[in-house]
Design an enzyme around this catalytic site. Structure first.
Site, PDB file in Angstrom:
ATOM      1  N   ASP A   4       0.934  -1.801  -0.238  1.00 26.13           N
ATOM      2  CA  ASP A   4      -0.101   0.014  -0.418  1.00 26.13           C
ATOM      3  C   ASP A   4       0.688   1.100  -0.049  1.00 26.13           C
ATOM      4  O   ASP A   4       2.037   1.104   0.768  1.00 26.13           O
ATOM      5  CB  ASP A   4      -1.279  -0.002   1.536  1.00 26.13           C
ATOM      6  CG  ASP A   4      -2.032   0.955   0.876  1.00 26.13           C
ATOM      7  OD1 ASP A   4      -2.216   1.288  -0.401  1.00 26.13           O
ATOM      8  OD2 ASP A   4      -2.944   0.656   1.808  1.00 26.13           O
ATOM      9  N   GLU A  43     -17.302  10.231   5.339  1.00 28.55           N
ATOM     10  CA  GLU A  43     -15.993   8.436   5.887  1.00 28.55           C
ATOM     11  C   GLU A  43     -15.586   8.280   4.206  1.00 28.55           C
ATOM     12  O   GLU A  43     -15.863   8.255   3.233  1.00 28.55           O
ATOM     13  CB  GLU A  43     -17.270   7.096   6.161  1.00 28.55           C
ATOM     14  CG  GLU A  43     -18.191   7.294   4.699  1.00 28.55           C
ATOM     15  CD  GLU A  43     -19.489   6.130   5.139  1.00 28.55           C
ATOM     16  OE1 GLU A  43     -18.932   5.575   5.816  1.00 28.55           O
ATOM     17  OE2 GLU A  43     -19.958   5.802   4.040  1.00 28.55           O
TER      18      GLU A  43
END
Length: 876
Positions: A274, A622
């Site tokens: 990542d 979010e």
């Protein structure tokens, strides 16, 4: 030289140029350029010709060109979560991943992925022709996100396919098959399963967090979807997670990477970190002493690409200092170049059918129609007391209220592209009812407060030279000096400029500047806010004075300035922007500060025939590692799953009018709405529905589409139902282990039709290692055609070892005509009947299981709409 010779030479040069544009042979004596050889031979030859420095460069996500060998630059980082994302091209945007999971339709998912790959190929092919090879233009997509949505507070749960391993695995596999294509030689595009493997928040601590899970939970919950995609579906790539697992960073995990992924599952594809994840080894996790140590250990664990382009640069020193061998780098490089060869990047376009896909495949009518279809399919009707829905199209006045009623940002979710057209609920309802009804709109409130900013259309903000909007000037320099290269009028300022693209006309995104100017005349004494968001220097100048902006300290934004306007006064508004390198983004918006009164809002719509409140939450609240300063939200996650109080207060006021109220939730995660579930007659969950979200919702609300979506997550009643967020054990989590009573259960969803189940056929006994055939008849007892999602669950009876309360093992979505009966068949495979032992091993346990088939979980049946039937089977 003869004229004919010159002519043919020019043709040859043109052909060679075209070949170079498509990464095809230019140096005939290089073995790896020969498409007649096997990919393995070609890869081995290419890697053998690279220097150590060149090898290290090819292990960065932004891999540079190796000009001496004719190897072009390539950026591995691209996204296609629900359509091609973050590209400068206009593309089709499908519903958010969690919404597509709510369709419970693998066929629709497969088609969506095929269309996405078509558009991705078009973007890549057109970009290469133009000589652009930057980020978000390649063919390696870091999608799908198949993490288990174990806790509704996780902000990135919207990117997943829900809380169930079986649903996640099957929806994910359909996506991978559709994206990668069926060609025996070439990948249409390369999918990547992420984030391997025990990863689901919190966002605020993901760079140093150490997840702990039992062997049982690892193999029973967190790994099944990855196993499906790696072993059965042959996904091209895997991304390891930021966090640590059992004390080791996931990108350097003995258990996850060496033992399971490479050795047990025999994964031969590429593994990427990542972004910035290898930096975390020594900067956050503190498990490694230096960048060299971190880089070497990650490669030794099979992490082939570093997203972030920082720590892996130290691999040169790691080899020189004996921490890793150059041959170990070669293993990773061969995996990486195998993917590029399988994508056809070194072959003539004539050999690869996917190289012929052009810009005509962007936003085709078929793609847009499928985006609408999936938006239809994803909508979940949670409650419909007294058949309030569908609404009549003959109503005279309809009020559409709420923070998501006309918000184009919410419908697109996160990790999204930009379509040419976006349908919001208000605009779609207004279009559907036309001139037959008054459609009244008011945002009313913000998501969390009565105070909000009502956006001003920039086309209406001001005028200049007699035209509405802004005078926009662009320079091909970073200084705003000289004559502008382009001057035009603009009514919107919201841009994403990528590497190698043009800003406008022939103005390149690298080293340019821009100025937008208008004259604003205040219509009132209200405070006017100006919000600027961008990643390079910008200024707001009002009446020749630069104004001080407040906001994020890192310069990225958003930054704001509030003007205390005086009615009738004119203000000269100028925005200046400079960009000197890399990719860039910039947006500007303006609005009037509003302090609402919920009772006044209710009074304003008391004469409406129906009130549609479109609330919930938003990807502005979010998402991934966000800065959000709102009550109930933190770092992209939620600190509470309850609907913000201000929305409940407004719903109570609207309900007091005595008019029919429909509550539409937009959300990427479960929301606790106990008051609404008890008191509001109709509740619809619309998720973040993509470019056609509004149209799909309007069709459902007014009866032009019969809803059949199902919840891929449990909707709990309150925060009290949730274990601590950081707890990765599955005890009392998800429908498989939750012992309480949910508000709305996994698999729940109503219809305007009514269905009955009968004639369940299951063998009385099932032998180990044999398939089990299950048949059931579904009858539509209503007068309305409808789709039904038939679900099959298994419950193991009387075992002393830990097993799920019940587990989904089959689902089908089928159209059943009014009055018709359809027979549905399921085949349970031997692995579907296995249990996970405490040590993580899959085992067959003789005994009795209950097989339940119906339109929902067996304990969540609404007698008025459907039933679930069950039978016991003896396993022997």
């Amino acid at each position: 030289m003869r004229r004919s010779t010159i002519f043919y030479s020019l043709i040859l040069i043109s052909v060679m140029g075209l070949c170079l544009a498509f990464d095809t042979p230019r140096t005939g004596d290089l073995k790896f350029r020969n498409p007649a050889l096997s990919i393995e031979e070609r890869v081995n030859d290419l890697v053998s010709k690279l220097t150590l420095e060149e090898k290290v460069g090819q292990m960065l996500n932004a891999a540079p060109a190796v000009e001496r060998l004719g190897i072009p630059a390539y950026n591995w980082w691209n996204e296609s979560l629900h359509g091609i994302a973050r590209t400068p091209f206009k593309v089709t945007v499908y519903p958010q991943a969690i919404a597509m999971a709510a369709t419970f339709d693998t066929n629709s998912m497969h088609r969506m992925a095929e269309y996405t790959a078509d558009e991705g190929r078009a973007v890549y092919n057109e970009s290469v022709k133009a000589g652009h090879r930057g980020i978000y233009l390649g063919l390696t997509y870091w999608t799908p996100n198949i993490n288990i949505f174990r806790d509704p507070r996780w902000g990135r749960g919207q990117e997943t396919y829900g809380e169930d391993p079986y649903l996640t695995a099957n929806i994910g596999a359909s996506f991978v098959r559709g994206l990668q294509g069926t060609d025996p030689v070439y990948l249409k595009a390369a999918a990547c399963a992420k984030h391997y493997a025990v990863h689901s928040g919190p966002e605020s601590s993901r760079h140093e967090f150490n997840a702990e899970a039992t062997d049982y939970d690892l193999w029973d919950t967190y790994l099944p979807a990855f196993h499906k995609l790696v072993v059965d579906t042959k996904v091209a790539g895997v991304m390891c997670a930021y966090n640590a697992f059992k004390g080791q960073p996931c990108c350097g995990s003995d258990l996850l990477l060496n033992n399971i992924l490479r050795n047990k599952w025999k994964f031969t594809g590429y593994l990427t970190s990542d972004c910035g994840g290898i930096d975390d080894f020594y900067q956050k996790h503190k498990t490694h002493a230096s960048a060299e140590d971190a880089a070497a250990d990650a490669v030794l664990h099979g992490t082939d690409i570093e997203c972030g382009n920082v720590t892996y640069k130290s691999l040169l020193g790691a080899v020189q200092h004996g921490k890793i061998s150059e041959k170990q780098l070669d293993i990773s490089l061969k995996r990486l170049f195998t993917i590029r060869f399988r994508l056809g990047m070194f072959d003539p376009p004539a050999k690869n059918k996917y190289a012929k896909i052009g810009a005509e495949m962007l936003e085709t009518p078929e793609h847009k129609a499928h985006a609408l279809k999936m938006a239809h399919q994803s909508i979940v009707l949670l409650k419909n007391q007294n058949n309030v829905l569908p609404l009549s199209k003959h109503l005279k006045k309809v009020a559409v209220i709420g923070p998501n009623a006309d918000n184009p940002i919410s419908v697109l979710g996160n990790y999204n592209g930009t379509p040419s057209e976006i349908s919001t609920p208000y605009k779609a309802i207004k279009a559907k009812l036309g001139n037959n009804a008054e459609v009244y709109y008011d945002q009313g409130i913000s998501y969390t407060s009565e105070s909000y900013t009502r956006n001003i259309d920039l086309g209406e903000l001001g005028t200049i030279n007699g035209q509405k909007g802004f005078k926009a000037e662009y320079w091909q320099n970073g200084t705003l000096n000289g004559q502008p290269a382009v001057t035009r009028q603009e009514t919107a300022i919201n841009y994403i400029w990528r590497d190698g693209t043009f800003v406008v006309g022939q103005v390149s995104q690298k080293n340019f500047s821009a100025r937008w100017s208008t004259n604003y005349v205040a219509a009132s004494n209200d405070d006017i806010s100006f919000e600027l968001t961008g990643n390079k220097p910008y200024k707001l100048i009002i009446d020749n004075e630069e104004r001080t902006l407040s906001g994020e300290p890192d310069g990225f934004g958003p930054k704001t300035y509030t003007l205390k306007a005086k009615k009738g006064q004119s203000y000269q508004v100028v925005i200046e922007y400079r960009q000197t390198e890399g990719r860039a983004t910039f947006s500007f918006k303006s609005g009037v500060a509003i302090k609402a009164d919920v009772n006044a809002i209710a009074q304003s719509v008391k004469d409406a025939d129906a009130i549609i409140f479109v609330g919930g939450i938003s990807p502005q609240l979010e998402g991934e590692e966000m800065r959000v300063n709102e009550k109930g939200f933190n770092g992209g996650d939620r600190t509470s799953i309850e609907l913000p109080k201000v929305q409940t207060d407004l719903l109570k006021a609207l309900q007091s009018t005595g008019k029919p109220v429909v509550f539409v939730m937009m959300t990427g995660s479960a929301i606790a709405v106990p008051w609404e579930a008890e008191n509001v007659p109709a509740i619809v969950n619309a998720w973040y529905g993509g470019q056609s979200a509004g149209t799909a919702l309007a069709d459902v609300l007014f009866g032009d589409y019969n809803p059949a979506g199902r919840l891929p997550v449990t909707f709990y009643r309150s925060d009290k139902d949730l274990p601590p967020f950081e707890d990765y054990t599955m005890k009392n989590r998800t429908y498989r282990y939750f012992t309480g009573k949910p508000l709305y259960a996994f698999g729940h969803g109503l219809s305007y039709s009514k269905f009955n189940y009968g004639s369940l056929q299951i063998p009385a006994t099932a032998a180990h290692g044999k398939n089990v055939l299950v048949k059931v008849k579904v009858t539509n007892t209503s007068k309305i055609d409808g789709e039904e999602v038939t679900q099959l669950y298994i419950t193991h009876q009387g075992l002393k070892t830990r097993v799920p309360i019940r587990a989904l093992k089959g689902f089908q979505r089928n159209l059943v005509k009014a009055g018709a009966t359809k027979e549905i068949s399921f085949v349970l495979k031997p692995q579907d009947l296995l249990i996970t032992a405490q040590d993580g091993e899959q085992k067959f346990m003789p005994g009795t299981i209950t097989i339940s088939v119906g339109g929902s979980q067996p304990t969540q049946v609404s007698a008025s709409t459907r039933q679930t039937i069950s039978k016991s089977v003896l396993l022997r």
